[in-house]
Design an enzyme around this catalytic site. Sequence first.
Site, PDB file in Angstrom:
ATOM      1  N   ASP A   1      -6.717  -0.032  -1.598  1.00  0.00           N
ATOM      2  CA  ASP A   1      -5.861  -0.808  -0.724  1.00  0.00           C
ATOM      3  C   ASP A   1      -4.937   0.210  -0.058  1.00  0.00           C
ATOM      4  OD1 ASP A   1      -3.438  -2.321   0.096  1.00  0.00           O
ATOM      5  OD2 ASP A   1      -4.431  -4.002  -0.908  1.00  0.00           O
TER       6      ASP A   1
ATOM      7  N   HIS B   1      -4.635  -9.744  -1.988  1.00  0.00           N
ATOM      8  CA  HIS B   1      -5.184  -8.400  -1.790  1.00  0.00           C
ATOM      9  C   HIS B   1      -6.446  -8.083  -2.594  1.00  0.00           C
ATOM     10  CE1 HIS B   1      -2.085  -6.209   0.712  1.00  0.00           C
ATOM     11  NE2 HIS B   1      -1.553  -7.407   0.568  1.00  0.00           N
TER      12      HIS B   1
END
Length: 458
Positions: free
Chosen positions: A125, A22
């Site tokens: 995110d 990520h």
Amino acid sequence: MELGTTAKPLHVAVLAFPFSSHPGPLLDFARRIAAHSATPENTTFSFFCTADANASLFSEQNNPRLPPNFNHYHVHDGLPDAYVPSGHPIEKVYLFLNAMPENYRRAMDVAVAETGKKISCIITDAFLWFGADMAAEMNAKWIPLWMAGPHALLLHVLTDLLRQKLEDDVCEEQSLSFVGGGLSKVKIEDLPEGVVKGIDDPFAIMLHKMGQMLPRATTVAINSCEAILPPAVNELKSKFQMLLNVGPLTTTQSISDVVPDEHGCLEWLDKHEKASVVYIGFGSVIVPPPHELAAIAEALEETKFPFIWSFRGDPEKLLPEGMLERTKSQGKVVQWAPQVRILRHSSIGVFVTHGGWNSILESILGGVPMICRPFFGDQMVNARMLEAEWGIGMAVKNGGLSNKDEAVKILGSALLSEEGKIMREKIAFFKEAATKAVEPCGSSTQNFNTLVDLATTS
């Protein structure tokens, strides 16, 4: 702006989820936004992640080449003093989830104090659902980035509906025919963990909150393009204030691809015929169980197909004894491979993958059909869509790679059969659409420019 006026100082906070793959793509994404800002002298970017992740992301080896207005800060990882790991595979993730969002708030307070600039935009995110409340408190914009596909995101947005409609004893083979958005071929067994089962898991709670909060975002950015599953894209647009398809993000050089081709994979591929080579890579986290590794290795030996295997772990210990020596003229087993460039090489005929979204996009951009062996998360629904909806891959489930004969069969189908030929023809359409989307006048490029304006203007 009128002559003599001063532009309002802007501060863009970028909040990364510090696990798996990520942080890197979000850093790349934020770096691109910073590079395209119309007023870089007036806009500060602050990137927030754990110390361990930052040490890797901003190392000399990765050399992220950041603009001067781009800083990074450490977020507490949630580990207690004198922490001793218990051996639980995702214990650190749970501890981090328990620490947020306060750990981010503290780090952001430091950045505001050091820069003297209040935060005007929060890019996160998409996992970090609390961006909605933070943005409201700070009178800032919230732009979450979803790094997977539109179909997986739609499932999380529809979690409450799915839980309402599906009984505890529902058949795993039941399809989601009652759900729109092009998901009619998805089955209950394909749903990510935590959608209808295991809903009390901390990770599931995070994703559930995410699905509830995303409609509050200024815009939701997604690593996809308009041509990939339009029904899901249109359904998401109806639920969000704004949806911007800005992918595939893999078309821009990522930090991980700066590493040279130290094993000579590309030169080796130059010596092979078009669409003849098997490329195997299960991502940066997954190692298939020993019996599956053995089945794949034995199938490669029997078929004699040339191969490159990006292998996590020690192949001498995990592969059948003598396999490396017996296949040294047939293939390459390497610790790291330049996957993006390998998949764009004309000699690659099929990609054996775990079905992570980044890997799927990289395969689409290379025009390479897939054999997908999913393990967790969105990988099951990705595999279903590849096979049943798009026809550009084969889904392997329930131990399909657990024995040599099945592995031989599926490799042969992908490389030699009419089915494999049809997959290559279909994926060529996806490749063209994805490539056009990121051209200067393409839809994803225009969407990205819109996003830059939103993030870097008051």
